[in-house]
Motif scaffolding. Sequence first.
Motif, PDB file in Angstrom:
ATOM      1  N   CYS A  50       7.238  19.652 -14.494  1.00 39.09           N
ATOM      2  CA  CYS A  50       7.591  20.314 -15.831  1.00 39.09           C
ATOM      3  C   CYS A  50       6.893  21.827 -15.858  1.00 39.09           C
ATOM      4  O   CYS A  50       7.099  22.414 -17.029  1.00 39.09           O
ATOM      5  N   GLY A  51       6.108  22.086 -14.959  1.00 36.09           N
ATOM      6  CA  GLY A  51       5.541  23.361 -14.798  1.00 36.09           C
ATOM      7  C   GLY A  51       4.334  23.646 -15.762  1.00 36.09           C
ATOM      8  O   GLY A  51       3.788  24.724 -15.681  1.00 36.09           O
ATOM      9  N   ASN A  52       3.610  22.539 -16.108  1.00 38.39           N
ATOM     10  CA  ASN A  52       2.263  22.859 -17.099  1.00 38.39           C
ATOM     11  C   ASN A  52       1.316  22.514 -16.296  1.00 38.39           C
ATOM     12  O   ASN A  52       0.940  21.383 -16.082  1.00 38.39           O
ATOM     13  N   GLU A  53       0.559  23.706 -16.073  1.00 42.17           N
ATOM     14  CA  GLU A  53      -0.731  23.315 -14.852  1.00 42.17           C
ATOM     15  C   GLU A  53      -1.869  22.522 -15.612  1.00 42.17           C
ATOM     16  O   GLU A  53      -2.392  21.833 -14.913  1.00 42.17           O
ATOM     17  N   GLU A  54      -2.231  22.889 -16.720  1.00 36.82           N
ATOM     18  CA  GLU A  54      -2.929  22.125 -17.473  1.00 36.82           C
ATOM     19  C   GLU A  54      -2.833  20.914 -17.819  1.00 36.82           C
ATOM     20  O   GLU A  54      -3.647  19.862 -17.344  1.00 36.82           O
ATOM     21  N   MET A  55      -1.634  20.606 -17.829  1.00 34.26           N
ATOM     22  CA  MET A  55      -1.307  19.120 -18.035  1.00 34.26           C
ATOM     23  C   MET A  55      -1.226  18.455 -16.821  1.00 34.26           C
ATOM     24  O   MET A  55      -1.686  17.329 -16.773  1.00 34.26           O
ATOM     25  N   ALA A  56      -1.004  18.994 -15.646  1.00 35.73           N
ATOM     26  CA  ALA A  56      -1.169  18.360 -14.297  1.00 35.73           C
ATOM     27  C   ALA A  56      -2.441  18.138 -14.070  1.00 35.73           C
ATOM     28  O   ALA A  56      -2.793  17.166 -13.450  1.00 35.73           O
ATOM     29  N   ARG A  57      -3.367  19.101 -14.277  1.00 40.35           N
ATOM     30  CA  ARG A  57      -4.736  19.012 -14.146  1.00 40.35           C
ATOM     31  C   ARG A  57      -5.618  17.609 -14.646  1.00 40.35           C
ATOM     32  O   ARG A  57      -5.996  16.949 -13.994  1.00 40.35           O
ATOM     33  N   VAL A  58      -5.087  17.639 -16.028  1.00 41.34           N
ATOM     34  CA  VAL A  58      -5.777  16.388 -16.618  1.00 41.34           C
ATOM     35  C   VAL A  58      -5.166  15.223 -16.089  1.00 41.34           C
ATOM     36  O   VAL A  58      -5.561  14.042 -16.243  1.00 41.34           O
ATOM     37  N   HIS A  59      -3.659  15.210 -15.839  1.00 38.47           N
ATOM     38  CA  HIS A  59      -3.110  14.012 -15.458  1.00 38.47           C
ATOM     39  C   HIS A  59      -3.805  13.515 -13.960  1.00 38.47           C
ATOM     40  O   HIS A  59      -3.751  12.436 -13.860  1.00 38.47           O
ATOM     41  N   HIS A  60      -3.837  14.545 -13.288  1.00 35.69           N
ATOM     42  CA  HIS A  60      -4.567  14.401 -11.817  1.00 35.69           C
ATOM     43  C   HIS A  60      -5.700  13.491 -11.982  1.00 35.69           C
ATOM     44  O   HIS A  60      -6.150  12.541 -11.452  1.00 35.69           O
ATOM     45  N   ASN A  61      -6.644  13.930 -13.133  1.00 38.76           N
ATOM     46  CA  ASN A  61      -7.943  13.280 -13.391  1.00 38.76           C
ATOM     47  C   ASN A  61      -7.652  11.987 -13.700  1.00 38.76           C
ATOM     48  O   ASN A  61      -8.495  10.837 -13.170  1.00 38.76           O
ATOM     49  N   ILE A  62      -6.922  11.585 -14.524  1.00 36.36           N
ATOM     50  CA  ILE A  62      -6.594  10.348 -14.807  1.00 36.36           C
ATOM     51  C   ILE A  62      -6.111   9.470 -13.956  1.00 36.36           C
ATOM     52  O   ILE A  62      -6.426   8.426 -13.584  1.00 36.36           O
ATOM     53  N   THR A  63      -5.149  10.182 -12.995  1.00 37.84           N
ATOM     54  CA  THR A  63      -4.633   9.283 -11.826  1.00 37.84           C
ATOM     55  C   THR A  63      -5.738   8.776 -10.932  1.00 37.84           C
ATOM     56  O   THR A  63      -5.439   7.781 -10.322  1.00 37.84           O
ATOM     57  N   GLU A  64      -6.781   9.771 -10.665  1.00 38.63           N
ATOM     58  CA  GLU A  64      -7.761   9.238  -9.665  1.00 38.63           C
ATOM     59  C   GLU A  64      -8.852   8.197 -10.451  1.00 38.63           C
ATOM     60  O   GLU A  64      -9.049   7.116  -9.736  1.00 38.63           O
ATOM     61  N   PRO A  86       0.648  -1.166  -0.159  1.00 38.52           N
ATOM     62  CA  PRO A  86       0.043   0.021   0.104  1.00 38.52           C
ATOM     63  C   PRO A  86       0.975   1.262   0.096  1.00 38.52           C
ATOM     64  O   PRO A  86       0.307   2.254  -0.709  1.00 38.52           O
ATOM     65  N   THR A  87       1.966   1.273   0.801  1.00 37.79           N
ATOM     66  CA  THR A  87       2.762   2.387   0.693  1.00 37.79           C
ATOM     67  C   THR A  87       3.457   2.757  -0.612  1.00 37.79           C
ATOM     68  O   THR A  87       3.634   3.771  -0.876  1.00 37.79           O
ATOM     69  N   VAL A  88       3.851   1.619  -1.200  1.00 38.18           N
ATOM     70  CA  VAL A  88       4.716   1.699  -2.310  1.00 38.18           C
ATOM     71  C   VAL A  88       3.747   2.170  -3.610  1.00 38.18           C
ATOM     72  O   VAL A  88       4.096   2.967  -4.340  1.00 38.18           O
ATOM     73  N   SER A  89       2.444   1.619  -3.510  1.00 38.90           N
ATOM     74  CA  SER A  89       1.348   2.120  -4.397  1.00 38.90           C
ATOM     75  C   SER A  89       1.364   3.616  -4.315  1.00 38.90           C
ATOM     76  O   SER A  89       1.244   4.379  -5.178  1.00 38.90           O
ATOM     77  N   LEU A  90       1.079   4.117  -2.945  1.00 44.40           N
ATOM     78  CA  LEU A  90       0.934   5.575  -3.072  1.00 44.40           C
ATOM     79  C   LEU A  90       2.074   6.476  -3.543  1.00 44.40           C
ATOM     80  O   LEU A  90       2.062   7.399  -4.214  1.00 44.40           O
ATOM     81  N   MET A  91       3.346   5.708  -3.144  1.00 48.19           N
ATOM     82  CA  MET A  91       4.412   6.565  -3.700  1.00 48.19           C
ATOM     83  C   MET A  91       4.816   6.436  -5.279  1.00 48.19           C
ATOM     84  O   MET A  91       5.310   7.477  -5.787  1.00 48.19           O
ATOM     85  N   ASP A  92       4.271   5.150  -5.659  1.00 48.91           N
ATOM     86  CA  ASP A  92       4.376   5.063  -7.168  1.00 48.91           C
ATOM     87  C   ASP A  92       3.457   6.042  -7.881  1.00 48.91           C
ATOM     88  O   ASP A  92       3.702   6.839  -8.950  1.00 48.91           O
ATOM     89  N   GLU A  93       2.187   6.428  -7.181  1.00 50.34           N
ATOM     90  CA  GLU A  93       1.294   7.173  -7.741  1.00 50.34           C
ATOM     91  C   GLU A  93       1.999   8.923  -7.682  1.00 50.34           C
ATOM     92  O   GLU A  93       2.136   9.634  -8.631  1.00 50.34           O
ATOM     93  N   ARG A  94       2.439   8.994  -6.590  1.00 47.47           N
ATOM     94  CA  ARG A  94       3.049  10.421  -6.358  1.00 47.47           C
ATOM     95  C   ARG A  94       4.407  10.610  -7.288  1.00 47.47           C
ATOM     96  O   ARG A  94       4.466  11.713  -7.720  1.00 47.47           O
ATOM     97  N   PHE A  95       4.886   9.475  -7.529  1.00 44.75           N
ATOM     98  CA  PHE A  95       6.205   9.386  -8.399  1.00 44.75           C
ATOM     99  C   PHE A  95       5.725  10.106  -9.763  1.00 44.75           C
ATOM    100  O   PHE A  95       6.551  11.018 -10.206  1.00 44.75           O
ATOM    101  N   HIS A  96       4.662   9.526 -10.480  1.00 42.46           N
ATOM    102  CA  HIS A  96       4.351   9.800 -11.770  1.00 42.46           C
ATOM    103  C   HIS A  96       3.636  11.432 -11.590  1.00 42.46           C
ATOM    104  O   HIS A  96       3.645  12.266 -12.813  1.00 42.46           O
ATOM    105  N   VAL A  97       2.904  11.768 -10.785  1.00 38.31           N
ATOM    106  CA  VAL A  97       2.306  13.020 -10.423  1.00 38.31           C
ATOM    107  C   VAL A  97       3.303  14.066 -10.409  1.00 38.31           C
ATOM    108  O   VAL A  97       3.213  15.107 -11.032  1.00 38.31           O
ATOM    109  N   HIS A  98       4.297  13.755  -9.541  1.00 39.89           N
ATOM    110  CA  HIS A  98       5.576  14.897  -9.491  1.00 39.89           C
ATOM    111  C   HIS A  98       6.149  14.858 -10.454  1.00 39.89           C
ATOM    112  O   HIS A  98       6.665  16.149 -10.965  1.00 39.89           O
TER     113      HIS A  98
END
Length: 233
Positions: free
Chosen positions: A143-157, A126-138
């Motif tokens: 890279c500094g593109n807020e819109e890219m991060a927003r779309v990626h966050h939606n996919i992640t969820e 469970p911990t590594v799963s959470l950190m894996d998700e954070r790795f990709h989100v980070h």
Amino acid sequence: MNQKSDRPSLTERVYSALKQEIFDFVLLPGDRFTESEIAQRMSASRTPVREALTLLQREGFVDVMFRAGWQVKPFDFEKFDQLYELRIVLEQAAVRKLCEMEGTPDLDALKEFWLVPVSDRLDDGPTVSLMDERFHVHLVEACGNEEMARVHHNITERLRIIRRIDFTQRPRIEATYQEHAKILRTIIKRRSDEAQRLLKTHIEESQAEVRKITLHMLHEARQGHQLPKTSSP
């Protein structure tokens, strides 16, 4: 003058609680329930429950059944494949920007967790799963593109529920450490093409594991209480 309260509304609290129950396998894909059942269980009226369920429906987590209440959306592997393909596009673009940007990208938190000796690696799924998700989100956020991060966050969820099952298997935990370390070192050395190739292969392997998920595995995850609650990154 009345000031708007910072406290979440009842609708928001019911919405957050129901979404967390889906992530924690309290409610499994295919489970059916009524607004009255949820209202009674959460000590709320049917109006905020209905509003919360409507929000979850818009996000693709539940479906309304004609005269039969609600249902947690069953797994749609074709849809998951589409989300994984979009993940690859977004994350490869993020890695390319990280390799080409001026200055040093902020990857210190990732290096501290993933670039460690084998003896210091965690083996808690469970911990590594959470950190894996954070790795990709980070990576995407760095890279500094807020819109890219927003779309990626939606996919992640939307992919979280199936990605968490993947980390109940120890070989996947070990492979994730190795693959993340390679990706990070390649980004640090600004080898854009190689980093994108490694990232694509890494995500595709996770995508292939998703196809092996069965309803039996979901029931085991719920009964074993293996997967902890997580907050959205």
